[in-house]
Design an enzyme around this catalytic site. Structure first.
Site, mmCIF file in Angstrom:
data_model
loop_
_atom_site.group_PDB
_atom_site.id
_atom_site.type_symbol
_atom_site.label_atom_id
_atom_site.label_comp_id
_atom_site.label_asym_id
_atom_site.label_seq_id
_atom_site.Cartn_x
_atom_site.Cartn_y
_atom_site.Cartn_z
ATOM 1 N N THR A 174 56.266 -6.791 -4.617
ATOM 2 C CA THR A 174 55.243 -6.604 -3.586
ATOM 3 C C THR A 174 53.930 -6.486 -4.325
ATOM 4 O O THR A 174 53.927 -6.242 -5.524
ATOM 5 C CB THR A 174 55.528 -5.306 -2.774
ATOM 6 O OG1 THR A 174 56.638 -5.520 -1.919
ATOM 7 C CG2 THR A 174 54.366 -4.861 -1.917
ATOM 8 N N VAL A 203 62.164 -7.661 8.544
ATOM 9 C CA VAL A 203 60.827 -7.152 8.230
ATOM 10 C C VAL A 203 60.989 -5.878 7.416
ATOM 11 O O VAL A 203 61.787 -4.998 7.783
ATOM 12 C CB VAL A 203 60.038 -6.864 9.532
ATOM 13 C CG1 VAL A 203 58.681 -6.261 9.210
ATOM 14 C CG2 VAL A 203 59.875 -8.151 10.341
ATOM 15 N N GLY A 204 60.243 -5.769 6.329
ATOM 16 C CA GLY A 204 60.341 -4.592 5.464
ATOM 17 C C GLY A 204 59.331 -3.520 5.836
ATOM 18 O O GLY A 204 58.795 -3.478 6.948
HETATM 19 N N1 ASP Z 1 58.993 -3.305 0.002
HETATM 20 C C1 ASP Z 1 59.304 -4.715 -0.005
HETATM 21 C C2 ASP Z 1 60.205 -5.012 1.161
HETATM 22 O O1 ASP Z 1 61.150 -4.290 1.386
HETATM 23 C C3 ASP Z 1 59.932 -5.203 -1.274
HETATM 24 C C4 ASP Z 1 59.437 -4.609 -2.576
HETATM 25 O O2 ASP Z 1 58.464 -3.896 -2.612
HETATM 26 O O3 ASP Z 1 60.028 -4.885 -3.612
HETATM 27 O O4 ASP Z 1 59.990 -5.988 1.813
#
Ligand code: ASP
Length: 314
Positions: A174, A203-204
Protein backbone atom coordinates in the site's frame (compact mmCIF):
# COMPACT_ATOMS: atom_id res chain seq x y z
CA UNK A 1 6.17 22.92 12.88
CA UNK A 2 5.45 21.00 9.69
CA UNK A 3 6.10 17.27 9.33
CA UNK A 4 5.53 14.68 6.65
CA UNK A 5 5.71 10.89 6.82
CA UNK A 6 5.08 8.39 4.03
CA UNK A 7 4.94 4.62 3.64
CA UNK A 8 5.14 2.27 0.69
CA UNK A 9 3.58 -0.66 2.52
CA UNK A 10 4.57 -3.42 4.90
CA UNK A 11 4.71 -5.91 2.02
CA UNK A 12 8.46 -5.55 1.59
CA UNK A 13 10.86 -7.74 -0.32
CA UNK A 14 12.89 -10.04 2.00
CA UNK A 15 16.24 -8.35 2.42
CA UNK A 16 18.12 -11.19 0.72
CA UNK A 17 16.03 -10.84 -2.48
CA UNK A 18 16.80 -7.18 -3.12
CA UNK A 19 19.33 -6.35 -5.83
CA UNK A 20 21.31 -3.16 -5.21
CA UNK A 21 19.32 -1.64 -8.12
CA UNK A 22 15.86 -2.56 -6.84
CA UNK A 23 16.81 -1.43 -3.31
CA UNK A 24 17.95 1.93 -4.66
CA UNK A 25 14.87 2.24 -6.89
CA UNK A 26 12.57 1.82 -3.89
CA UNK A 27 14.55 4.33 -1.83
CA UNK A 28 14.51 6.82 -4.71
CA UNK A 29 10.76 6.40 -5.08
CA UNK A 30 10.26 7.20 -1.41
CA UNK A 31 12.60 10.20 -1.56
CA UNK A 32 10.81 11.63 -4.63
CA UNK A 33 7.45 11.31 -2.90
CA UNK A 34 8.75 13.10 0.19
CA UNK A 35 10.16 15.89 -1.94
CA UNK A 36 6.79 16.32 -3.72
CA UNK A 37 4.94 16.65 -0.41
CA UNK A 38 7.60 18.73 1.29
CA UNK A 39 7.69 21.27 -1.57
CA UNK A 40 4.10 22.11 -0.59
CA UNK A 41 4.57 22.13 3.18
CA UNK A 42 7.78 24.15 3.12
CA UNK A 43 6.04 26.82 1.01
CA UNK A 44 3.37 27.16 3.72
CA UNK A 45 0.88 24.90 1.91
CA UNK A 46 -1.84 22.71 3.36
CA UNK A 47 -1.35 19.24 4.84
CA UNK A 48 -4.09 17.85 2.59
CA UNK A 49 -2.30 19.07 -0.55
CA UNK A 50 1.01 17.62 0.67
CA UNK A 51 -0.38 14.13 1.35
CA UNK A 52 -2.13 14.04 -2.02
CA UNK A 53 1.08 15.06 -3.84
CA UNK A 54 3.18 12.48 -1.98
CA UNK A 55 0.69 9.69 -2.72
CA UNK A 56 0.44 10.64 -6.41
CA UNK A 57 4.25 10.23 -6.64
CA UNK A 58 4.07 6.81 -4.97
CA UNK A 59 1.17 5.72 -7.22
CA UNK A 60 3.28 6.64 -10.25
CA UNK A 61 6.26 4.58 -9.06
CA UNK A 62 6.30 0.87 -10.06
CA UNK A 63 7.98 -0.36 -6.85
CA UNK A 64 4.81 0.05 -4.81
CA UNK A 65 1.38 -1.58 -4.81
CA UNK A 66 -0.78 1.37 -5.90
CA UNK A 67 -1.52 2.92 -9.29
CA UNK A 68 1.21 1.82 -11.76
CA UNK A 69 2.59 -1.38 -10.19
CA UNK A 70 -0.62 -2.42 -8.39
CA UNK A 71 -1.31 -6.12 -7.79
CA UNK A 72 -3.80 -8.22 -9.80
CA UNK A 73 -6.90 -9.80 -8.29
CA UNK A 74 -7.85 -13.48 -8.67
CA UNK A 75 -9.70 -12.77 -11.91
CA UNK A 76 -6.50 -11.19 -13.32
CA UNK A 77 -7.37 -7.49 -13.27
CA UNK A 78 -6.75 -4.50 -11.04
CA UNK A 79 -9.23 -3.01 -8.57
CA UNK A 80 -7.90 0.04 -6.77
CA UNK A 81 -8.86 1.58 -3.43
CA UNK A 82 -7.89 5.02 -2.06
CA UNK A 83 -8.93 7.53 0.59
CA UNK A 84 -8.03 11.02 1.75
CA UNK A 85 -9.09 12.86 4.90
CA UNK A 86 -8.65 16.50 5.86
CA UNK A 87 -8.33 16.92 9.62
CA UNK A 88 -9.54 20.53 9.52
CA UNK A 89 -13.19 19.57 9.26
CA UNK A 90 -12.96 15.76 8.95
CA UNK A 91 -13.95 16.02 5.30
CA UNK A 92 -13.17 12.70 3.63
CA UNK A 93 -13.36 11.08 0.21
CA UNK A 94 -12.66 7.55 -0.97
CA UNK A 95 -12.98 5.23 -3.93
CA UNK A 96 -13.11 1.43 -3.96
CA UNK A 97 -12.68 -1.18 -6.70
CA UNK A 98 -11.92 1.41 -9.38
CA UNK A 99 -10.47 0.06 -12.62
CA UNK A 100 -9.50 2.96 -14.87
CA UNK A 101 -8.37 5.91 -12.74
CA UNK A 102 -4.69 6.63 -13.24
CA UNK A 103 -4.28 8.26 -9.84
CA UNK A 104 -6.92 6.92 -7.46
CA UNK A 105 -5.97 9.39 -4.73
CA UNK A 106 -6.94 12.29 -6.99
CA UNK A 107 -10.37 10.73 -7.43
CA UNK A 108 -10.70 10.32 -3.66
CA UNK A 109 -9.95 14.02 -3.29
CA UNK A 110 -12.64 14.88 -5.87
CA UNK A 111 -15.14 12.69 -4.03
CA UNK A 112 -14.32 14.71 -0.90
CA UNK A 113 -14.67 18.10 -2.58
CA UNK A 114 -16.96 17.74 -5.57
CA UNK A 115 -19.56 15.15 -4.50
CA UNK A 116 -21.92 14.68 -1.61
CA UNK A 117 -20.54 11.18 -0.91
CA UNK A 118 -17.66 9.88 1.18
CA UNK A 119 -17.11 6.54 -0.61
CA UNK A 120 -17.79 5.76 -4.26
CA UNK A 121 -17.23 2.26 -5.65
CA UNK A 122 -16.76 0.32 -8.87
CA UNK A 123 -18.16 1.61 -12.14
CA UNK A 124 -19.63 4.62 -10.32
CA UNK A 125 -16.19 5.66 -9.11
CA UNK A 126 -14.70 5.27 -12.60
CA UNK A 127 -17.54 7.27 -14.16
CA UNK A 128 -17.20 10.03 -11.56
CA UNK A 129 -13.45 10.35 -12.22
CA UNK A 130 -14.10 10.60 -15.95
CA UNK A 131 -16.77 13.26 -15.36
CA UNK A 132 -14.30 15.19 -13.24
CA UNK A 133 -11.76 15.21 -16.06
CA UNK A 134 -9.19 13.04 -14.28
CA UNK A 135 -6.73 10.92 -16.30
CA UNK A 136 -8.37 7.65 -17.39
CA UNK A 137 -6.20 4.69 -18.46
CA UNK A 138 -6.48 1.13 -19.74
CA UNK A 139 -5.86 -1.63 -17.20
CA UNK A 140 -2.48 -2.38 -18.84
CA UNK A 141 -1.17 0.91 -17.49
CA UNK A 142 -1.23 -0.53 -13.95
CA UNK A 143 0.33 -3.92 -14.80
CA UNK A 144 4.04 -4.67 -14.46
CA UNK A 145 5.88 -7.91 -15.34
CA UNK A 146 6.62 -8.41 -11.64
CA UNK A 147 2.93 -8.24 -10.70
CA UNK A 148 2.09 -10.81 -13.42
CA UNK A 149 4.69 -13.10 -11.85
CA UNK A 150 3.15 -12.55 -8.41
CA UNK A 151 -0.27 -13.46 -9.81
CA UNK A 152 1.16 -16.65 -11.36
CA UNK A 153 2.76 -17.68 -8.02
CA UNK A 154 -0.53 -17.10 -6.20
CA UNK A 155 -2.38 -19.13 -8.82
CA UNK A 156 0.15 -21.96 -8.49
CA UNK A 157 -0.29 -21.84 -4.72
CA UNK A 158 -4.07 -22.15 -5.05
CA UNK A 159 -3.61 -25.16 -7.32
CA UNK A 160 -1.16 -26.77 -4.85
CA UNK A 161 1.77 -26.45 -7.25
CA UNK A 162 3.94 -23.97 -5.36
CA UNK A 163 6.74 -25.56 -3.35
CA UNK A 164 7.66 -22.48 -1.29
CA UNK A 165 6.09 -19.73 0.79
CA UNK A 166 5.21 -16.54 -1.06
CA UNK A 167 6.99 -13.44 0.32
CA UNK A 168 5.09 -10.49 1.78
CA UNK A 169 6.09 -8.44 -1.28
CA UNK A 170 4.41 -10.97 -3.56
CA UNK A 171 1.21 -10.74 -1.56
CA UNK A 172 0.48 -7.11 -0.75
CA UNK A 173 1.49 -3.48 -0.15
CA UNK A 174 0.00 0.00 0.00
CA UNK A 175 1.17 3.59 -0.12
CA UNK A 176 0.25 6.39 2.25
CA UNK A 177 1.16 9.80 3.63
CA UNK A 178 0.34 11.80 6.74
CA UNK A 179 1.22 15.43 7.34
CA UNK A 180 1.00 18.31 9.78
CA UNK A 181 1.32 21.73 8.15
CA UNK A 182 2.75 24.86 9.76
CA UNK A 183 -0.73 25.88 10.99
CA UNK A 184 -1.11 22.53 12.75
CA UNK A 185 -3.62 21.09 10.23
CA UNK A 186 -3.49 17.30 9.87
CA UNK A 187 -4.28 15.12 6.84
CA UNK A 188 -3.95 11.49 5.74
CA UNK A 189 -4.02 9.76 2.35
CA UNK A 190 -3.75 6.06 1.44
CA UNK A 191 -3.88 4.17 -1.89
CA UNK A 192 -3.59 0.46 -2.74
CA UNK A 193 -4.12 -2.35 -5.18
CA UNK A 194 -5.01 -4.52 -2.16
CA UNK A 195 -3.90 -8.16 -2.04
CA UNK A 196 -2.56 -10.25 -4.91
CA UNK A 197 -5.27 -12.70 -5.98
CA UNK A 198 -7.92 -11.04 -3.81
CA UNK A 199 -11.50 -11.96 -4.65
CA UNK A 200 -12.97 -9.66 -7.31
CA UNK A 201 -14.95 -6.99 -5.50
CA UNK A 202 -13.04 -7.34 -2.22
CA UNK A 203 -12.45 -3.96 -0.55
CA UNK A 204 -9.75 -3.53 2.09
CA UNK A 205 -9.21 -1.04 4.90
CA UNK A 206 -7.63 1.69 2.80
CA UNK A 207 -10.85 3.44 1.65
CA UNK A 208 -12.70 2.75 4.90
CA UNK A 209 -12.45 5.95 6.97
CA UNK A 210 -11.43 5.07 10.52
CA UNK A 211 -9.92 1.73 9.45
CA UNK A 212 -6.92 2.37 7.16
CA UNK A 213 -7.15 6.17 6.94
CA UNK A 214 -8.11 8.87 9.45
CA UNK A 215 -7.27 12.50 10.32
CA UNK A 216 -8.62 14.93 12.89
CA UNK A 217 -7.04 18.27 13.75
CA UNK A 218 -5.76 18.52 17.30
CA UNK A 219 -5.51 14.71 17.51
CA UNK A 220 -3.78 12.61 14.84
CA UNK A 221 -3.50 11.60 11.17
CA UNK A 222 -2.98 7.89 10.41
CA UNK A 223 -2.39 5.72 7.31
CA UNK A 224 -2.20 1.90 7.66
CA UNK A 225 -0.81 -1.12 5.81
CA UNK A 226 -1.38 -4.85 6.29
CA UNK A 227 -4.24 -7.29 5.78
CA UNK A 228 -7.16 -4.89 5.65
CA UNK A 229 -9.78 -7.19 7.12
CA UNK A 230 -8.11 -6.90 10.55
CA UNK A 231 -7.89 -3.11 10.37
CA UNK A 232 -11.56 -2.84 9.42
CA UNK A 233 -12.64 -5.07 12.30
CA UNK A 234 -10.55 -3.15 14.81
CA UNK A 235 -11.27 0.31 13.37
CA UNK A 236 -7.54 0.83 13.79
CA UNK A 237 -6.93 4.41 12.69
CA UNK A 238 -9.96 5.76 14.55
CA UNK A 239 -9.01 3.69 17.59
CA UNK A 240 -5.62 5.42 17.67
CA UNK A 241 -7.39 8.80 17.58
CA UNK A 242 -9.74 7.70 20.36
CA UNK A 243 -6.86 6.56 22.58
CA UNK A 244 -5.22 9.96 22.18
CA UNK A 245 -8.43 11.95 22.60
CA UNK A 246 -10.11 10.14 25.43
CA UNK A 247 -7.21 8.54 27.27
CA UNK A 248 -4.57 11.18 26.68
CA UNK A 249 -2.16 8.57 25.39
CA UNK A 250 0.95 9.81 23.60
CA UNK A 251 1.27 9.17 19.87
CA UNK A 252 3.85 6.51 20.61
CA UNK A 253 1.66 4.71 23.17
CA UNK A 254 -1.47 4.81 21.01
CA UNK A 255 0.23 3.56 17.85
CA UNK A 256 2.19 0.87 19.72
CA UNK A 257 -1.06 -0.37 21.29
CA UNK A 258 -2.69 -0.61 17.85
CA UNK A 259 0.21 -2.65 16.47
CA UNK A 260 0.19 -4.88 19.57
CA UNK A 261 -3.50 -5.67 18.99
CA UNK A 262 -2.84 -6.51 15.33
CA UNK A 263 0.12 -8.67 16.39
CA UNK A 264 -2.25 -10.54 18.71
CA UNK A 265 -4.41 -11.15 15.62
CA UNK A 266 -1.25 -12.51 13.89
CA UNK A 267 -1.64 -9.76 11.31
CA UNK A 268 1.51 -8.39 9.67
CA UNK A 269 0.85 -4.69 10.16
CA UNK A 270 2.36 -1.24 9.91
CA UNK A 271 1.21 2.36 10.06
CA UNK A 272 2.42 5.93 9.96
CA UNK A 273 1.02 8.71 12.13
CA UNK A 274 1.58 12.34 13.01
CA UNK A 275 0.03 14.24 15.91
CA UNK A 276 -0.94 17.87 16.38
CA UNK A 277 2.54 18.77 17.67
CA UNK A 278 4.15 17.28 14.59
CA UNK A 279 5.45 14.18 16.45
CA UNK A 280 5.70 11.19 14.15
CA UNK A 281 5.46 7.40 14.53
CA UNK A 282 6.13 4.59 12.04
CA UNK A 283 5.60 1.31 13.95
CA UNK A 284 5.35 -2.08 12.21
CA UNK A 285 5.62 -5.72 13.23
CA UNK A 286 6.81 -6.99 9.83
CA UNK A 287 10.39 -7.56 8.66
CA UNK A 288 10.22 -4.23 6.90
CA UNK A 289 8.04 -1.32 5.88
CA UNK A 290 8.95 1.10 3.11
CA UNK A 291 8.90 4.44 4.89
CA UNK A 292 10.32 7.94 5.00
CA UNK A 293 9.98 11.20 6.86
CA UNK A 294 11.04 14.82 6.61
CA UNK A 295 12.15 16.58 9.77
CA UNK A 296 11.41 20.25 10.46
CA UNK A 297 14.78 21.28 9.00
CA UNK A 298 13.88 19.62 5.68
CA UNK A 299 16.17 16.60 6.16
CA UNK A 300 14.84 13.46 4.42
CA UNK A 301 15.26 10.02 6.04
CA UNK A 302 14.33 6.73 4.38
CA UNK A 303 14.16 3.17 5.66
CA UNK A 304 12.93 -0.24 4.58
CA UNK A 305 14.08 -2.53 7.43
CA UNK A 306 14.50 -1.97 11.18
CA UNK A 307 18.14 -0.94 10.94
CA UNK A 308 18.44 1.06 7.71
CA UNK A 309 16.41 4.17 8.54
CA UNK A 310 18.89 6.90 7.68
CA UNK A 311 19.12 10.43 6.27
CA UNK A 312 19.84 10.92 2.60
CA UNK A 313 21.34 13.91 0.84
CA UNK A 314 18.49 16.20 -0.20
N1 ASP B 1 -4.21 -2.78 3.52
C1 ASP B 1 -4.19 -3.26 2.16
C2 ASP B 1 -5.46 -4.03 1.91
O1 ASP B 1 -5.85 -4.84 2.72
C3 ASP B 1 -3.00 -4.11 1.83
C4 ASP B 1 -1.67 -3.73 2.43
O2 ASP B 1 -1.53 -2.68 3.02
O3 ASP B 1 -0.72 -4.48 2.29
O4 ASP B 1 -6.04 -3.86 0.88
Amino acid sequence: MASLVIHGGAGTIPRANFTPESYQAARNGLADALRSGWAILSAGGLAVDAVEAAVVALENHPSFNAGHGAVLNAAGYHELDAAIMDGRDRAAGAIASARTIRNPIRAARRVMEASDCVLLSGAGADAFAREQGLDIVEQEYFTTALRREHWTRADEERRGLLKRERSEAEKHGTVGAVACDDKGNLAAATSTGGYTYKRAGRVGDTPVIGAGTYARNGVVAVSCTGLGEYFIRRGTSHDIAARIRYRNESLEEATAAAIAELSADKCGAGLIAVDAKGNIAMPHNTEGMYRGAVSADGKISIGIYADDFSPIDA
